[in-house]
Structure formats: C-alpha cells, structure tokens
Design an enzyme around this catalytic site. Structure first.
Site, mmCIF file in Angstrom:
data_model
loop_
_atom_site.group_PDB
_atom_site.id
_atom_site.type_symbol
_atom_site.label_atom_id
_atom_site.label_comp_id
_atom_site.label_asym_id
_atom_site.label_seq_id
_atom_site.Cartn_x
_atom_site.Cartn_y
_atom_site.Cartn_z
ATOM 1 N N GLU A 122 19.839 1.419 -26.249
ATOM 2 C CA GLU A 122 20.477 1.552 -24.938
ATOM 3 C C GLU A 122 21.974 1.281 -25.006
ATOM 4 O O GLU A 122 22.683 1.499 -24.024
ATOM 5 C CB GLU A 122 19.840 0.577 -23.945
ATOM 6 N N HIS A 144 0.820 -1.204 0.000
ATOM 7 C CA HIS A 144 0.000 0.000 0.000
ATOM 8 C C HIS A 144 0.861 1.263 0.000
ATOM 9 O O HIS A 144 0.462 2.298 -0.540
ATOM 10 C CB HIS A 144 -0.926 -0.002 1.214
ATOM 11 N N CYS A 151 12.748 7.685 -23.506
ATOM 12 C CA CYS A 151 11.937 7.248 -22.359
ATOM 13 C C CYS A 151 12.769 7.090 -21.099
ATOM 14 O O CYS A 151 12.286 6.583 -20.093
ATOM 15 C CB CYS A 151 11.212 5.930 -22.678
ATOM 16 N N ARG A 187 25.306 2.292 -13.346
ATOM 17 C CA ARG A 187 24.353 3.327 -12.961
ATOM 18 C C ARG A 187 23.842 3.156 -11.533
ATOM 19 O O ARG A 187 23.201 4.063 -10.997
ATOM 20 C CB ARG A 187 23.184 3.347 -13.940
ATOM 21 N N ASN A 211 19.190 6.121 -19.529
ATOM 22 C CA ASN A 211 19.873 5.646 -18.322
ATOM 23 C C ASN A 211 20.923 4.598 -18.685
ATOM 24 O O ASN A 211 22.086 4.683 -18.285
ATOM 25 C CB ASN A 211 18.868 5.044 -17.337
ATOM 26 N N ASP A 212 20.502 3.586 -19.445
ATOM 27 C CA ASP A 212 21.449 2.550 -19.853
ATOM 28 C C ASP A 212 22.427 3.051 -20.906
ATOM 29 O O ASP A 212 23.592 2.643 -20.932
ATOM 30 C CB ASP A 212 20.701 1.317 -20.380
ATOM 31 N N ARG A 219 7.294 -2.241 -23.732
ATOM 32 C CA ARG A 219 8.620 -2.856 -23.741
ATOM 33 C C ARG A 219 8.493 -4.303 -23.288
ATOM 34 O O ARG A 219 7.904 -4.575 -22.251
ATOM 35 C CB ARG A 219 9.571 -2.110 -22.795
#
Length: 838
Positions: free
Chosen positions: A694, A472, A765, A728, A717-718, A605
């Site tokens: 990537e 939750h 993305c 990373r 990011n990658d 993806r």
C-alpha cells in the site's frame, strides 16, 4: 475459577450470547463452553435441539481446571439435557444448574466468574440478572440483590465521580467496574437518593440506572480500598473508553481522560459534518455527504424519502375502568395480527430477509411486551395505542443501555411498535414506496421489515442518517447487493427527486453529479453472472476472488461463485468495543468465514485499525496526520499482543476448517517489517504469509520483500493515496485517487515484474480490481488474482474472457507509456477495441 456451560437449542444463539458476554470482560476472561444445537442434517443445515452427551462433555472439559461449573439453559428440553448430563459426566467437579434467563444470566455469570466469584456467587449473580432488565423496564420490585460479602465495621473511604460517557452505566461499563473492584467490597450509590449496588454485581449496577451527568458516590473499606477506588474513579473519568461528549473536563477521579471525546474509537467513520444548505434548507447540488459504506457498489438515481414513523399517541387520555378490559384485548388482537402478517411475509422471503422477518415476528409475539402494555391499560387507563408505545419505549431503553450491536436492535422494536399501533388505530403503515423507475431510498433509519421488503423492487441504493455495520439496513443491503451508506448527516435534507450518486465502497453520497459520472455509475451497477472461473480468451487463469468483512459476506461471495477470498477484513471483530476480543471470540468469528470456502483460498488481512478506522484500545493518541501514523501493522509496535493473539486465533480457526488460509499484514513499508511479520505468523502456525503493498516504499522494495514472504496483495486505494499524496477521504482530490494514474500503474508494474521473477503470486484487492476496463491492464502487468465485491465478479470475468494474454500485455504497455490517467484510459481503450470491441 468457575467454568460456565451454555446450553441452547440454537448454535447461532449460543455463540451470539457468548460473544455478547465475552465483550464484558478483559484479559483471558471466564472459562465458557457452548453446548448448542443437535448437529446438522445431510445438507449441513443446523438442527435445533440439545444433546446431553455434548453438555456432559463440556462439563468434563471444564472440570480439569475449574473449581465448579455453572450450567445455564435456554428453555424446554435444554433443562432435561442438562439434568441428564449430570448422570453422564465423568468428572466430579461441583455443578450447579442455574434457573436464570439465558442471555442475561450468561452475561452476569461471565462477569462474576472473571472477577473471581465462587460457585455460589456466580450462580446468585446469574439468577439475579433479570433484575437489571425488570428495573430498566420500570418493574416495581427488582430481583433481590445477590449474595455479597458483609462490610466490616469502621469508616469507609468514599469518592464522588460523574458519569461521563454518553450511554451511562450500561453493561460494558458495569462489567469494567466489577472487574476493577478486584475483590474489594466496593459500593456505588447514585446521588442524591438513588439505590446502592455492590461493584462486583453486574445486575445491581445496571439497576442503578445511572445516566450521563449523574453523580455517583463510591465507597470501600479495607487495606486495598484506596487502590480500588482509584481504579474505578479512573474508569468514570475516562468515560469507560467510550468518550465524554457532552460534558466538560472536570478532573473527577484520578484519570487524565482518554482523548476519545471526539467519538473516534467506536469503529465508525469520522464524525460527519453537516453539509451546507440553500435558502430553503435543502442540501445543494454538487455537495458530497459522507457516512459509513456498509454495502459496496455504485448507484445513481433520484431520491425518494421514506415516510416518517407514526406520531406518538396522546398520553393524556384515560380509559374508564369499565372499558379497560376491552381496550387491553385490543392490544392482544393487534399483536396477533401483526405477528401473523410478519409470518406470511417471512414465508414469501428467503435467506437473511426471512430470518429478520422471523425475528420481527418474535418481537411482536413477545409475551413481556404484551404483558407490559396490557398492564398499563388495566392499571393506569392508558389507551391501547399509548400503552404499546410506552411498553416499547421501556424495551428500547434497555437495549440502548447495552450499547454496541444491541443498541442497533432498537429499530426492530420501533418497527413492531408502529405496526401494532397502526393495527389498533386502523391506519396505513408508512413503508417502502412503490416506483416505476429506480430510486435511492433515503431515511432516518429503516425498519427490518421495510428493509427486507426491498428485494425485487426498484430500489437502487440505501442512504440513512442512522444505523451501523450490523444494522438490518446493512445486512439486507449486502444480501440484496444494494449499495448502502449509513450515518449520513443531512441525508434527509436532500430534496425528493434529486439525482444522487451513492458509493457504498467509499461511503459517499454525491448530490446532482454530472451526466458522465451518472452514466459510469449506472454502467457499474449492471450485474453479470459469473461462471466461477476467471480466465483470458486463450485460457490463461486469473483468479477472481471476493472481498468480505464477515460470515454473511462470505456466504454471499460463495453464492456468487467467487473462486475464494482475496481480502478478509477482520476489523468487524474489533469494532464497537473498548477492549480487544479474546482469542476464543476471534476463532468463532473467523471460522464463520472460512467455513463458506472449504478447500479454497481465503486471504486474511490482520487488524487494519488507525487513520479512518481508529479503535480505543489500539489507537490511543490524537495524531496530527493519522493516515501517516500508527496504523495497520504498526499497531504491533505498541500492542504486540493484539497481533500475536490474532495470529494464534487465525491458526486455530484454520486448523478447525478446511479452507486454504493465507495471512497478510497491512501498512508494510520496509523489508524488516515484512520479515518480522512473516516470522511471527509462521511461529503462530500459519503456513502461507504475505503482506499488503500500500506504500510506494513497499512497491519499490518488492524484489527484496518477495525473499521473505510467499505472496503480496496490492491495496490500490491506499497505494494511490500515498503515491499522489492525496487523502482518499477528501472528495476534492478524487481525480488524484485514481488507479489509472500512471505513477500508480508503474508501481503495480514493478511489483508484477518482481512477482514474475520470484515465481510468486501478486494480487490486487483494492478498488481497481473491480474495474472491468482495468482488469486486462492488471493482468498484463503481472497480477495473478483480483479480489472485489461479489457483484463485480461477472463484469470483470467477462472483460477478461474477451481478450488474450498478448492483448493484456499490449494494453499494459500502452497504459505505462501514458502521461495522464485520461490518456491511459484512451490508450488502453484503443488497444482493446482492436481485439474485443470494448
């Protein structure tokens, strides 16, 4: 094969119960249909109820290839609808209406049907399912054992095994044992003097109550006995794919061990390491604690600790018999008062907070919990508070034994327990503190009611030592837009009042960051409304999309007016499991996301397991460098069916909904990989196919890759990780994992130029898409869409609306010419300051 129809008033309950049940079987599993709800109203809101015509249709659909059909019902009119369905159906297949508990019965029936049981056996297993629950709660007389084949005379082969997995024989291991028995009469007995259970009976296996470290004797007879014993012993030795933490390797059984004893493969973040402490035992300034980011965003504020739970009531007090009736009445009065309080709180709330408070109210009103507590008072003289504590503990144990998402509901039980006990004793219940200034709430875990109370307060972020992606804490944090990181070892050792920077994307908590990082995080936390259309000042469109990880995220993204979904992470279907979800399970899950964006683009993806997201059925080896190993699309080299099943499920989900579905593969490095994926996806029925860029290799080959795919999306990011050779997840190298690095920007520019030449879309993305300062640069580099957390849409949209296309191109040129990341920022800032005042 026996088919099963689940009849429920609630479509959500029916699908959730089916999801739980299907996790218990491997392969094609059982044939199950859910006939739930009574349609939707004019606004599309589901209507609670049951429909006899739908039940009859489900029976007829199964009749074509099933030898019999078992119907399970939740309550009330579901029974009447099921009975009427028998008159309305067109088929003549044998049908049995089972007087079984809905969730437990469905779970047991699915396992029994998948193991090849006939209609009588499946019905008996469903009816006996409640015995497992009553056994775990300490009932004196468990339900009778379901019908089992008699064992022929003669000597049985036996084997002794050790329960090695941390959670013991909960539902999933029991289902694996039932499946592995393969029709052989196999018996299990907990040593030295525990009960015996037939391997084919899920309910009886659960009643064994076997925990980690217990020794089990398994025995079987017949020509296939040895093979069945080998299969079951191997499951025990492997820890049922859940790891064997806490026990040494023993060689028990025939298996060789799974190599998963480190706890990877559960879908969680890497095993956290306790941070260093100062002399007083507190976490020191400058430390970065890691957990699992479950709600994106940044926040920097001072730490406030949640008050601890109520202390355990004294178990040594015995109430006199003459006073027990009055003491038992105190339990009833308290549960009624708590349920009424939660009902009032629910009426003041909306969305998921309201649903969670309603669920807590139902727990407080649970007749079993009340009956168990009253019985402890009346029969054993427990105090009302102690009786509630013990009754709740029995329910907690039962949920923990089920594992996975069900185990995360333990916090719900404890919350209601503490509320009832506080009501009995007249105590103030610890809860979310009130503060004038923004704060980061730190706790071991948060109750649903406490989490739901955060809306409208001064809480800026959540950090907990426990919890998971479906807790939750995670659900409410996402719905409220609060950054949240769970599973953070040592979080409660951070001093109260210490400033921390919470990064819900990376799953980090930085203690006492410098002033510049604090200012940046606070600026990023400002929410700006998005008008639903991304465009530059001169009207050039640039679609602003959302990153989502499930149906709840998709609804939040739609509410934030995202133009579509640029990254639908499908890993949520696969996490917390020892086997892959079935095609049917995946279809249900994917449709929940697609339904939120009718007529709009949803880019999906495919499974991106491996590296920091290992799965036991996808990543079976210990790799020295998993970030460069078998991850993303490369998993299909080992397990092609995983990819083919997912593509098939996505095609079916797309066919059932009106969203414009596009599918892309992660971790592509070559043109051959891109071409093969495109062929497989199109062969599965998917029209638009792309890949994630990537790796530097894919970026450099963008021109050739565009010849075989319809679009690409840059995972920055990658891309930064692989371009700069900087893990990373390693905070020390955070300056290298920066999308402003010139090498990264130049690769993005190369991909953008290839996209322009091919006339095909280029999306971003990764984390870079949510940076308002970088958005004009990306637009100038040829990017056609940006996908981000919904809360970033407004700020990025405002940044783009302040500049025209010419300014974007000049900003991109300035960034590409810069030698360093800081120089790139300065150069872009100078360009944009001339036209927008940024």
């Amino acid at each position: 094969m026996i088919g099963i129809v689940a009849v429920s008033h609630s479509a959500r309950l029916g699908e959730a119960a089916l999801e739980l049940a299907l996790q218990m079987v491997q392969g094609p599993g059982a044939r199950v249909r859910v006939a739930a709800g009574a349609g939707t109203d004019a606004d599309g809101t589901p209507i609670l109820g049951t429909d006899a015509v739908a039940v009859a249709g489900a029976i007829d659909e199964l009749a074509a290839d099933c030898d019999g059909v078992l119907v399970l019902m939740d309550l009330g009119s579901a029974v009447l609808s099921a009975e009427l369905a028998l008159e309305l159906r067109l088929s003549d297949v044998p049908v049995r209406l089972a007087p079984a508990p809905f969730v437990e019965g469905l779970l047991a029936a699915v396992v029994s049907a998948a193991a090849g049981g006939d209609l009588d056996t499946v019905a008996a297993e469903a009816s006996a399912a409640l015995g497992a629950k009553t056994g775990q709660l300490g009932a004196e007389e468990p339900a009778p054992e379901p019908v089992a084949p008699s064992r022929p005379a003669g000597d049985a082969q036996t084997r002794r095994v050790l329960v090695r997995n941390p959670q013991g024989l909960h539902a999933r291991p029991a289902a694996l044992i039932a499946e592995a028995s393969g029709g052989v009469d196999v018996r299990l007995r907990r040593l030295p003097d525990g009960p015996e259970a037939a391997a084919a009976s899920l309910s009886r296996l659960l009643i064994l109550g076997a925990r980690q470290g217990d020794e089990i004797e398994i025995s079987a007879q017949g020509p296939d006995a040895a093979d069945a014993l080998d299969r079951i012993a191997a499951l025990f030795d492997d820890g049922f794919g859940e790891g064997t933490d806490g026990l040494p390797e023993t060689g028990t059984g025939t298996g060789t061990g799974s190599g998963s004893g480190t706890g990877v493969g559960t879908g969680s973040a890497p095993e956290p390491v306790a941070p260093p402490r100062d002399a007083a035992g507190a976490v020191t300034a400058g430390d970065v604690l890691r957990g699992r980011g479950v709600s994106p965003g940044f926040a920097a504020a001072s730490v406030v600790h949640l008050a601890p739970a109520l202390p355990e009531p004294d178990g040594g007090v015995v109430i006199a018999e003459s006073e027990r009736a009055a003491e038992a009445s105190a339990v009833e009065r308290a549960t009624v008062a708590v349920a009424e309080h939660l009902r009032a709180r629910s009426a003041e709330s909306t969305g998921e907070a309201r649903e969670i408070l309603d669920a807590a109210r139902l727990i407080a009103s649970d007749p079993e919990l009340l009956a168990d507590a009253r019985a402890l008072v009346l029969s054993q003289g427990r105090t009302a508070a102690r009786a509630v504590w013990e009754a709740a503990r029995s329910h907690e144990t039962a949920l923990e034994a089920l594992g996975g998402r069900m185990a995360e509901r333990v916090a719900d039980i404890r919350d209601v327990r503490d509320r009832v006990i506080a009501e009995i004793l007249g105590l103030d219940l610890p809860g979310v503190p009130e503060r004038e200034e923004p704060f980061v709430l730190v706790a071991v875990d948060l109750s649903p009611a406490d989490t739901a109370a955060l809306g409208g307060g001064r809480c800026a972020a959540l950090v907990t030592e426990q919890g998971g992606p479906t807790s939750h804490t995670a659900i409410i944090a996402r719905s409220l837009g609060l950054p949240a990181v769970v599973g953070v070892t040592g979080a409660t050792d951070i001093r109260e009042g210490e400033i921390v920077l919470v990064d819900g994307d990376r799953g980090t908590v930085e203690v006492s960051p410098d002033e510049e990082r604090v200012a940046s995080a606070r600026a990023a936390a400002v929410v700006v409304e998005f008008d639903g259309q991304g465009r530059s000042a001169d009207g050039h469109p640039l679609a602003l999309l959302a990153n989502v990880g499930g149906a709840a995220d998709a609804l939040a993204a739609a509410a934030a007016r995202a133009e579509g979904v640029g990254l639908f992470r499908t890993e949520f279907c696969f996490l917390g499991r020892t086997d892959a979800p079935s095609v049917d399970e995946q279809v249900i899950a994917y449709r929940g996301v697609l339904a939120a964006f009718p007529g709009r683009k949803v880019v999906v993806r495919t499974l991106d397991a491996g590296s920091d997201k290992p799965l036991p059925f996808a990543n079976v080896d210990d790799e020295e460098n998993p970030a460069l190993g078998v991850r993303g699309l490369r998993i299909a080299r080992r397990s092609p069916r995983l990819l083919d099943d997912q593509l098939r499920a996505l095609a079916l989900a797309a066919e059932a909904e009106s969203a414009l579905v596009e599918v892309m593969a992660p971790m592509v490095a070559t043109v051959e990989e891109a071409a093969e994926f495109a062929e497989r996806a199109r062969g599965a029925g998917i029209d638009r196919v792309g890949i994630m860029i990537e790796t530097p290799s894919a970026a450099l080959l963008a021109t050739e890759i565009f010849e075989v795919v319809d679009f690409v999306s840059l995972g920055t990011n990658d891309l930064a990780q692989y371009t700069l050779a900087a893990d990373r997840l390693l905070s020390e190298l955070g300056d290298l994992n920066d999308p402003w690095q010139p090498a990264v920007l130049r690769l993005i520019g190369a991909v953008g130029a290839a996209g322009r030449a091919a006339g095909k879309p280029v999306g971003v993305c990764g984390e870079a898409a949510a940076d308002p300062a970088l958005a004009p640069v990306l637009a100038g580099l040829g990017v056609t869409s940006l996908s981000m957390a919904p809360r970033a849409l407004g700020r990025v949209g405002a940044a783009l609306a302040a500049v025209d296309q010419d300014a974007c191109r000049r900003a991109a040129d300035a960034a590409l010419a810069a030698p360093t990341a800081s120089a790139a920022r300065e150069a872009v800032g100078a360009v944009l300051a001339d036209v927008s005042g940024l």
